[in-house]
Design a protein around this motif. Structure first.
Motif, short mmCIF file in Angstrom:
data_model
loop_
_atom_site.label_atom_id
_atom_site.label_comp_id
_atom_site.label_asym_id
_atom_site.label_seq_id
_atom_site.Cartn_x
_atom_site.Cartn_y
_atom_site.Cartn_z
N SER A 196 12.10 14.53 10.83
CA SER A 196 11.71 15.84 11.34
C SER A 196 12.91 16.78 11.40
CB SER A 196 11.07 15.71 12.72
OG SER A 196 11.92 15.02 13.62
N ILE A 197 12.63 18.05 11.14
CA ILE A 197 13.66 19.10 11.09
C ILE A 197 13.27 20.23 12.03
CG2 ILE A 197 14.86 20.77 9.62
CD1 ILE A 197 14.15 18.93 7.23
N TYR A 198 14.21 20.72 12.81
CA TYR A 198 13.99 21.89 13.67
C TYR A 198 14.91 23.00 13.21
CZ TYR A 198 13.28 24.71 17.88
OH TYR A 198 12.97 25.72 18.76
N ILE A 199 14.33 24.18 12.94
CA ILE A 199 15.12 25.35 12.55
C ILE A 199 15.43 26.13 13.82
CG2 ILE A 199 15.34 27.27 10.96
CD1 ILE A 199 14.71 24.64 9.58
N ASP A 200 16.71 26.32 14.12
CA ASP A 200 17.13 26.88 15.40
C ASP A 200 17.93 28.17 15.23
OD1 ASP A 200 17.40 26.91 18.19
OD2 ASP A 200 19.27 25.75 18.13
N ALA A 201 17.80 29.06 16.20
CA ALA A 201 18.60 30.29 16.24
C ALA A 201 18.49 30.87 17.64
CB ALA A 201 18.11 31.30 15.20
N GLU A 202 19.38 31.80 17.98
CA GLU A 202 19.32 32.44 19.30
C GLU A 202 18.09 33.34 19.38
OE1 GLU A 202 21.44 31.50 21.69
OE2 GLU A 202 22.24 30.14 20.13
N ALA B 229 13.78 16.34 17.25
CA ALA B 229 13.95 16.37 15.80
C ALA B 229 15.08 15.45 15.35
CB ALA B 229 14.24 17.80 15.34
N ASN B 230 14.96 14.92 14.14
CA ASN B 230 16.04 14.11 13.58
C ASN B 230 17.21 14.98 13.13
OD1 ASN B 230 13.29 12.55 12.41
ND2 ASN B 230 14.80 11.26 13.40
N LEU B 231 16.88 16.21 12.70
CA LEU B 231 17.91 17.11 12.18
C LEU B 231 17.64 18.52 12.71
CD1 LEU B 231 20.22 17.11 9.78
CD2 LEU B 231 18.49 18.46 8.60
N ILE B 232 18.71 19.20 13.13
CA ILE B 232 18.61 20.58 13.58
C ILE B 232 19.48 21.44 12.68
CG2 ILE B 232 19.00 22.22 15.47
CD1 ILE B 232 18.71 19.83 17.41
N SER C 181 0.85 -1.19 0.00
CA SER C 181 0.00 0.00 0.00
C SER C 181 0.89 1.24 0.00
CB SER C 181 -0.91 0.01 1.23
OG SER C 181 -0.13 -0.01 2.43
N LYS C 182 0.46 2.24 -0.74
CA LYS C 182 1.26 3.45 -0.85
C LYS C 182 0.99 4.37 0.34
CE LYS C 182 2.13 7.45 -3.84
NZ LYS C 182 1.78 8.13 -5.11
N VAL C 183 2.02 4.59 1.14
CA VAL C 183 1.92 5.47 2.30
C VAL C 183 3.00 6.54 2.15
CG1 VAL C 183 2.08 5.65 4.80
CG2 VAL C 183 1.07 3.62 3.78
N PRO C 184 2.65 7.81 2.29
CA PRO C 184 3.64 8.87 2.07
C PRO C 184 4.75 8.89 3.12
CG PRO C 184 1.61 9.80 2.93
CD PRO C 184 1.32 8.36 2.59
N TYR C 185 5.90 9.31 2.68
CA TYR C 185 7.02 9.59 3.58
C TYR C 185 6.79 11.01 4.10
CZ TYR C 185 11.88 9.91 5.22
OH TYR C 185 13.01 10.03 5.99
N ILE C 186 6.61 11.16 5.41
CA ILE C 186 6.20 12.45 5.97
C ILE C 186 7.37 13.14 6.67
CG2 ILE C 186 4.60 13.64 7.50
CD1 ILE C 186 2.64 11.39 7.14
N ILE C 187 7.60 14.40 6.28
CA ILE C 187 8.66 15.23 6.86
C ILE C 187 8.01 16.36 7.65
CG2 ILE C 187 10.64 16.71 6.39
CD1 ILE C 187 10.90 15.21 3.68
N GLY C 188 8.35 16.50 8.93
CA GLY C 188 7.84 17.58 9.75
C GLY C 188 8.91 18.64 9.96
N ILE C 189 8.53 19.90 9.88
CA ILE C 189 9.48 21.01 10.06
C ILE C 189 8.95 21.95 11.13
CG2 ILE C 189 10.65 22.95 8.96
CD1 ILE C 189 10.40 21.51 6.30
N SER C 190 9.76 22.18 12.17
CA SER C 190 9.33 22.99 13.30
C SER C 190 10.35 24.08 13.61
CB SER C 190 9.11 22.10 14.53
OG SER C 190 8.61 22.86 15.62
N GLY C 191 9.97 24.98 14.52
CA GLY C 191 10.82 26.09 14.93
C GLY C 191 9.96 27.29 15.27
N SER C 192 10.59 28.35 15.74
CA SER C 192 9.88 29.56 16.14
C SER C 192 9.25 30.28 14.95
CB SER C 192 10.87 30.51 16.83
OG SER C 192 10.29 31.78 17.07
#
Length: 304
Positions: free
Chosen positions: A213-219, A284-287, A77-88
Motif C-alpha cells: 500500500s502507498i499513501y500520497i502525502d502533502a501539507e 501504508a507500506n510506503l509514503i 492458484s493464480k491470485v493477483p498481487y494487489i497494490i492500494g493507493i490512498s491519500g487526499s
C-alpha cells in the motif's frame, strides 16, 4: 515516523541502477491528472526504484505461494498481487496509479496489470439523497464498503471475471448499467481515498486484501492550493459541455463558484482528510511525501 526508514529523493534514486527509460513526456502527459505535474525525471528518480521494489515483492509472494502449494500437494492458484493507493483528493493518487500501471506494463510485459478506483463503490446520488448523505459524499458512510469487501474477496479467490460499478467524474455519479471488469490480472492497482480506512467493528479491513500500500502525502495548505487550482481549470474546461456536472456552475458568477469550492474544501474535503484519511497514513507500506509543484522530496518505507 516510527517503523519507517526515511529516504531523500537522491538516496532513493541511488538504490536502482539507471536504465534506459521506456516512457516519454508525451506518454506521461496522458496519465497525469488535471493539475498534477510529472516528467521523466520523476520516473528516473522515484518510480524506477519503486517499480523494482514492487517487482521484488511480487516475485517473493509468487515463490512463497509455490512452495506452500508444493508442501500441501495442492495445485497452484493464480491470485493477483494487489497494490492500494490512498491519500487526499487532489494530491495525485490517480496519477500515481496510472503511472504504475503504465510502467509495470512497459517494463514487465509478461505480467498482466490492471488498475481501478474505489469511486465505483460510492452510493449513487439518488441513494445518497435518500440517506441524507449528499453533504457527506466522500466520507466513509457514503461508500458501500460491504460491496467493496465482497468484490475484493471475489478477486483474491481467483474468479475469472469480477465486475464492479463505474463512477463518472463528468456526471459526478455512478453510471447506470456500466461496469468494470477485473479479469485475473497478475497485479491489480486499486486507488481511492478510502483504501486504508478502518471498517466498522468486526468487519474485514479493506487493506487486509492488499499486498502493498502507498499513501500520497502533502501539507494541508498545499493540497488546498492544488484543489482550488484544479477546480478553476475544470470550470474553464466545462463551460461548453452541458452534459457535465459542473456546467451550470462554470457558466455562473465566478466568485460564487470559487466560494462554493472553498466551502466544499473546508466543510467536506478537509474534514474528511483530518478525520478519516490522514489517520490511515501510517498503515501504508510506503509514503510518498510531496512539496510545492507535486515534487516528491521524501520517501518513507515501513519495515522490510
Amino acid at each position: 515516523m516510527r517503523n519507517y526508514t526515511e529516504f531523500s529523493r537522491q538516496a532513493w534514486a541511488a538504490l536502482t541502477p539507471k536504465t534506459e527509460l521506456a516512457v516519454t513526456n508525451e506518454e506521461l502527459a496522458k496519465v497525469k491528472s488535471l493539475g498534477d505535474q510529472l516528467d521523466v525525471k520523476d520516473v528516473d528518480e522515484i518510480y524506477q526504484t519503486l517499480l523494482n521494489y514492487i517487482h521484488l515483492a511480487y516475485q517473493a509472494k509468487q515463490a512463497t505461494a509455490a512452495k506452500k502449494a508444493k508442501f500441501l500437494q495442492l495445485a497452484e492458484s493464480k491470485v493477483p498481487y494487489i497494490i492500494g493507493i490512498s491519500g487526499s483528493v487532489a494530491v495525485g493518487k490517480s496519477t500515481t496509479a496510472r503511472l504504475l500501471q503504465l510502467l509495470l506494463t512497459r517494463y514487465y510485459p509478461d505480467l498482466k496489470t490492471q488498475m481501478m478506483t474505489t469511486d465505483g463503490f460510492i452510493y449513487p446520488n439518488q441513494e445518497l439523497e435518500k440517506r441524507k448523505l449528499m453533504p457527506r459524499k466522500g466520507f466513509p458512510e457514503s461508500y458501500n464498503m460491504q460491496m467493496l469487501r465482497d468484490f475484493l474477496q471475489d478477486v483474491v479467490s481467483g474468479k475469472n471475471d469480477v465486475v464492479y460499478p463505474l463512477y463518472s467524474q463528468e456526471l459526478s455519479d455512478i453510471v447506470p448499467g456500466r461496469y468494470g471488469h477485473v479479469e485475473k490480472p497478475d497485479i491489480l492497482i486499486i486507488e481511492g481515498i478510502n483504501t486504508l480506512q478502518l471498517p466498522e467493528s468486526g468487519q474485514l479491513v479493506t487493506s487486509d486484501f492488499f499486498d502493498f500500500s502507498i499513501y500520497i502525502d502533502a501539507e494541508e495548505d498545499l493540497i488546498e492550493k492544488w484543489y482550488m487550482q484544479r477546480f478553476k481549470k475544470i470550470m474553464k474546461m466545462k463551460k461548453n459541455d452541458p452534459s457535465n456536472f459542473y456546467y451550470k456552475l462554470a457558466n455562473g458568477p465566478e466568485d460564487e463558484a470559487l466560494r462554493l469550492a472553498e466551502e466544499t474544501w473546508q466543510m467536506v474535503n478537509l474534514v474528511n482528510l483530518r478525520q478519516y484519511i490522514a489517520p490511515t497514513k501510517e498503515r501504508a507500506n510506503l509514503i510518498l511525501h510531496k512539496v510545492e509543484g507535486h515534487l516528491i522530496d521524501k520517501i518513507y518505507l515501513r519495515g522490510f
